[in-house]
Design a protein around this motif. Structure first.
Motif, PDB file in Angstrom:
ATOM      1  N   PHE A 131       1.269  -7.926   6.959  1.00 52.21           N
ATOM      2  CA  PHE A 131       2.011  -9.275   7.411  1.00 52.21           C
ATOM      3  C   PHE A 131       1.280 -10.059   8.416  1.00 52.21           C
ATOM      4  N   ILE A 132       0.281  -9.584   9.199  1.00 53.05           N
ATOM      5  CA  ILE A 132      -0.248 -10.392  10.545  1.00 53.05           C
ATOM      6  C   ILE A 132      -0.828 -11.674  10.325  1.00 53.05           C
ATOM      7  N   GLU A 133      -1.475 -11.608   8.910  1.00 58.21           N
ATOM      8  CA  GLU A 133      -2.289 -12.822   8.693  1.00 58.21           C
ATOM      9  C   GLU A 133      -1.401 -14.146   8.217  1.00 58.21           C
ATOM     10  N   ASP A 134      -0.014 -13.592   7.945  1.00 56.11           N
ATOM     11  CA  ASP A 134       1.046 -14.609   7.400  1.00 56.11           C
ATOM     12  C   ASP A 134       1.774 -15.326   8.368  1.00 56.11           C
ATOM     13  N   GLY A 135       1.554 -15.043   9.782  1.00 58.13           N
ATOM     14  CA  GLY A 135       2.415 -15.634  10.753  1.00 58.13           C
ATOM     15  C   GLY A 135       3.755 -15.535  10.910  1.00 58.13           C
ATOM     16  N   GLU A 136       4.350 -14.832   9.925  1.00 57.99           N
ATOM     17  CA  GLU A 136       5.818 -14.529   9.814  1.00 57.99           C
ATOM     18  C   GLU A 136       5.885 -13.390   9.138  1.00 57.99           C
ATOM     19  N   CYS A 137       7.258 -12.784   8.954  1.00 56.79           N
ATOM     20  CA  CYS A 137       7.699 -11.826   8.374  1.00 56.79           C
ATOM     21  C   CYS A 137       9.226 -11.683   8.378  1.00 56.79           C
ATOM     22  N   GLU A 138       9.986 -10.974   7.701  1.00 56.15           N
ATOM     23  CA  GLU A 138      11.132 -10.451   7.685  1.00 56.15           C
ATOM     24  C   GLU A 138      10.956  -9.089   8.384  1.00 56.15           C
ATOM     25  N   PHE A 139      11.232  -9.049   9.734  1.00 51.86           N
ATOM     26  CA  PHE A 139      10.892  -7.760  10.476  1.00 51.86           C
ATOM     27  C   PHE A 139      11.470  -6.578  10.054  1.00 51.86           C
ATOM     28  N   MET A 140      12.959  -6.428   9.628  1.00 54.05           N
ATOM     29  CA  MET A 140      13.463  -5.425   9.321  1.00 54.05           C
ATOM     30  C   MET A 140      13.050  -4.782   8.036  1.00 54.05           C
ATOM     31  N   ASP A 141      12.679  -5.495   7.057  1.00 59.06           N
ATOM     32  CA  ASP A 141      12.039  -5.180   5.685  1.00 59.06           C
ATOM     33  C   ASP A 141      10.661  -4.600   6.023  1.00 59.06           C
ATOM     34  N   ALA A 142       9.726  -5.506   6.766  1.00 56.97           N
ATOM     35  CA  ALA A 142       8.420  -5.255   6.814  1.00 56.97           C
ATOM     36  C   ALA A 142       7.955  -4.209   7.716  1.00 56.97           C
ATOM     37  N   PHE A 143       8.875  -3.871   8.555  1.00 65.63           N
ATOM     38  CA  PHE A 143       8.595  -2.857   9.708  1.00 65.63           C
ATOM     39  C   PHE A 143       9.439  -2.116  10.388  1.00 65.63           C
ATOM     40  N   ALA A 144      10.644  -2.677  10.590  1.00 65.85           N
ATOM     41  CA  ALA A 144      11.504  -1.815  11.347  1.00 65.85           C
ATOM     42  C   ALA A 144      12.323  -0.629  10.543  1.00 65.85           C
ATOM     43  N   ARG A 145      12.511  -0.839   9.343  1.00 63.84           N
ATOM     44  CA  ARG A 145      12.869   0.241   8.190  1.00 63.84           C
ATOM     45  C   ARG A 145      11.719   0.994   7.932  1.00 63.84           C
ATOM     46  N   PRO A 146      10.767   0.486   7.335  1.00 67.09           N
ATOM     47  CA  PRO A 146       9.757   1.495   6.848  1.00 67.09           C
ATOM     48  C   PRO A 146       9.101   2.373   7.947  1.00 67.09           C
ATOM     49  N   LEU A 147       8.913   1.826   9.075  1.00 66.11           N
ATOM     50  CA  LEU A 147       8.212   2.826   9.998  1.00 66.11           C
ATOM     51  C   LEU A 147       8.713   4.140  10.173  1.00 66.11           C
ATOM     52  N   PRO A 148       9.847   4.299  10.797  1.00 64.21           N
ATOM     53  CA  PRO A 148      10.728   5.536  11.335  1.00 64.21           C
ATOM     54  C   PRO A 148      11.057   6.083   9.853  1.00 64.21           C
ATOM     55  N   SER A 149      11.242   5.624   8.729  1.00 64.05           N
ATOM     56  CA  SER A 149      11.575   6.289   7.403  1.00 64.05           C
ATOM     57  C   SER A 149      10.029   6.825   7.059  1.00 64.05           C
ATOM     58  N   LEU A 150       9.198   6.123   6.902  1.00 67.42           N
ATOM     59  CA  LEU A 150       7.837   6.815   6.341  1.00 67.42           C
ATOM     60  C   LEU A 150       7.239   7.990   7.426  1.00 67.42           C
ATOM     61  N   ALA A 151       7.620   7.741   8.782  1.00 67.11           N
ATOM     62  CA  ALA A 151       7.152   8.687   9.834  1.00 67.11           C
ATOM     63  C   ALA A 151       7.959   9.981   9.498  1.00 67.11           C
ATOM     64  N   PHE A 152       9.427   9.866   9.237  1.00 69.07           N
ATOM     65  CA  PHE A 152       9.951  10.805   9.176  1.00 69.07           C
ATOM     66  C   PHE A 152       9.836  11.841   8.077  1.00 69.07           C
ATOM     67  N   PHE A 153       9.798  11.150   6.819  1.00 73.28           N
ATOM     68  CA  PHE A 153       9.547  11.661   5.677  1.00 73.28           C
ATOM     69  C   PHE A 153       8.220  12.319   5.545  1.00 73.28           C
ATOM     70  N   THR A 154       7.091  11.665   6.053  1.00 76.79           N
ATOM     71  CA  THR A 154       5.842  12.323   5.837  1.00 76.79           C
ATOM     72  C   THR A 154       5.387  13.426   6.945  1.00 76.79           C
ATOM     73  N   LEU A 155       5.959  13.122   8.243  1.00 73.59           N
ATOM     74  CA  LEU A 155       5.479  14.016   9.450  1.00 73.59           C
ATOM     75  C   LEU A 155       6.564  15.182   9.660  1.00 73.59           C
ATOM     76  N   ALA A 156       8.016  14.812   9.634  1.00 69.78           N
ATOM     77  CA  ALA A 156       8.605  15.548   9.991  1.00 69.78           C
ATOM     78  C   ALA A 156       9.188  16.465   8.951  1.00 69.78           C
ATOM     79  N   ILE A 157       9.761  15.938   7.526  1.00 72.02           N
ATOM     80  CA  ILE A 157      10.118  17.146   6.589  1.00 72.02           C
ATOM     81  C   ILE A 157       9.231  17.068   5.517  1.00 72.02           C
ATOM     82  N   ASN A 158       8.247  16.271   5.455  1.00 67.53           N
ATOM     83  CA  ASN A 158       7.216  16.620   4.278  1.00 67.53           C
ATOM     84  C   ASN A 158       7.883  16.229   3.019  1.00 67.53           C
ATOM     85  N   ALA A 159       8.677  15.198   2.872  1.00 67.70           N
ATOM     86  CA  ALA A 159       9.343  14.467   1.529  1.00 67.70           C
ATOM     87  C   ALA A 159       8.261  13.649   1.003  1.00 67.70           C
TER      88      ALA A 159
END
Length: 405
Positions: A131-159
């Motif tokens: 989203f950085i080239e756009d100069g705007e984003c819906e932060f919860m959908d673009a970053f806040a929710r995906p980051l911990p979810s993807l990190a947890f799924f892929t690193l902690a529980i291998n889901a």
């Protein structure tokens, strides 16, 4: 510049009709909880069949540590759809609770999560590139929710990451007790975990916390299927919801107080300490329920066996008796015993992972996004219940280049 204030809810609401599920409370939480501490630090609400609300630091910590009186096994017990299985180890008291806590703790120590920093930073970079080239984003959908979810799924529980959107939806909706879809979402989450556990049994060992849970012995017997699902369920709820909420609340504060990101850009070494102060001011894990299993006392009020008690972490974190200038972000706060991760036997097992995610996220966000501001006309609404986070956070910033092509 301070965060905009809507003012506290009316005194009668605070003292007699406190409702932790109210969207009005979520919108006015700092002001309303300050009024609660002033009016009646241990208040008796008539809502949901009646329960006590504990808002001072000293009383909250005392009750959280006194599990022999204030039981976590029974929770708050108010209206709402219960989970299909117990969330373990949260919905258990010592000594049973300690068995499950010892089972998962080794996988979330500082040493255990340290190797996840590089892949987490790569994930952060990829999300910002989106989203950085756009100069705007819906932060919860673009970053806040995906980051911990993807990190947890892929690193902690291998889901499988392709299941993430579905599981995130189920976890979010099930955690609002009066949501009409809560029961259906609990059932869906149970079914997904059941299938995930079955797939992991058939696959090769991964050496992660899921393997440890699958192969655990509880007091000399094999762990049961319900205990497996309940433990994985709690890991998911903690891994997906709370860090996302903290990221949203922190960025909301950055928009209101731009001097904070400016100071951290100037001295990035201050970010780890800033994370602690931001978690004190803006915890997403705001309260927790207990049930008195014997007569007790809190703040001079007699608590009877069977009484329901709500311990308010977010209020305790702004108690002026414990924190000087409690509503102000202070980078030089020398002592910060905040309870953003809880306290006592049930203190969050994933706190080290959460701090890693938040630190890496802020390092990269502050390095790459400048001029962060709330989009003009945006009205922020909040997830309500025992956790708090912006439902959406539309932000603007100066566009920048992608790092990966």
């Amino acid at each position: 510049m301070e965060m905009p204030s809507a003012g506290p809810l009316p005194d009668d609401w605070c003292v007699r009709h406190f409702d932790h599920l109210s969207p009005d409370l979520a919108a006015t939480m700092p002001e309303t909880m300050a009024r609660m501490r002033e009016l009646c630090p241990v208040a008796r609400s008539e809502e949901h069949g009646g329960f006590w609300v504990v808002s001072r630091y000293e009383d909250v910590v005392s009750a959280a540590q006194n599990w022999e009186v204030f039981s976590s096994a029974h929770g708050l017990g108010i209206a709402g759809a219960p989970s299909v299985v117990r969330n373990l180890p949260v919905q258990a008291d010592p000594p049973e609770q300690r068995v499950f806590k010892r089972l998962i703790n080794p996988f979330f120590t500082p040493a255990a999560v340290a190797p996840w920093e590089a892949p987490t930073r790569a994930l952060v970079t990829r999300l910002i590139d989106g989203f950085i080239e756009d100069g705007e984003c819906e932060f919860m959908d673009a970053f806040a929710r995906p980051l911990p979810s993807l990190a947890f799924f892929t690193l902690a529980i291998n889901a499988p990451s392709e299941d993430l959107d579905k599981v995130s939806h189920l976890a979010s909706r099930s955690s609002v007790p009066d949501d009409p879809q809560a029961r259906e979402c609990w059932l869906g989450l149970y079914a997904w975990i059941q299938g995930f556990v079955a797939d992991r049994r058939e696959g090769p060992p991964r050496g992660d916390v899921v393997d440890a849970v699958l192969n655990a012995e509880i007091d000399g017997r094999p762990i049961t299927e319900e205990e497996i699902i309940g433990t994985v369920q709690l890991l998911i709820l903690g891994g997906l919801e709370t860090t996302a909420g903290a990221l949203g609340l922190i960025l909301r504060r950055f928009c209101a107080e731009p001097e904070i990101p400016e100071a951290l850009r100037a001295e990035p070494a201050l970010i780890p300490g800033a994370v602690q102060e931001l978690l004190r001011l803006e915890p997403s894990f705001v309260s927790v329920g207990r049930t008195a299993v014997r007569d007790g006392e809190l703040g001079g009020h007699p608590i009877k066996k069977g009484d329901k008690v709500l311990l308010h972490w977010a209020s305790a974190n702004r108690d002026g008796a414990e924190f000087a200038d409690p509503d102000t972000f202070k980078l030089d706060r020398a002592r910060n015993p905040h309870v953003g991760f809880g306290v006592g036997p049930h203190r969050c097992a994933g706190s080290n992972l959460a701090r890693l995610n938040l630190r890496v996220a802020l390092e990269e966000l502050l390095r790459r996004l400048d001029g962060i501001a709330l989009r003009d006309g945006a009205a922020i609404q909040y997830h309500r219940g025992l956790t708090r986070s912006p439902l959406s956070l539309p932000i603007t910033f100066r566009p920048g280049p992608r790092l990966a092509r």
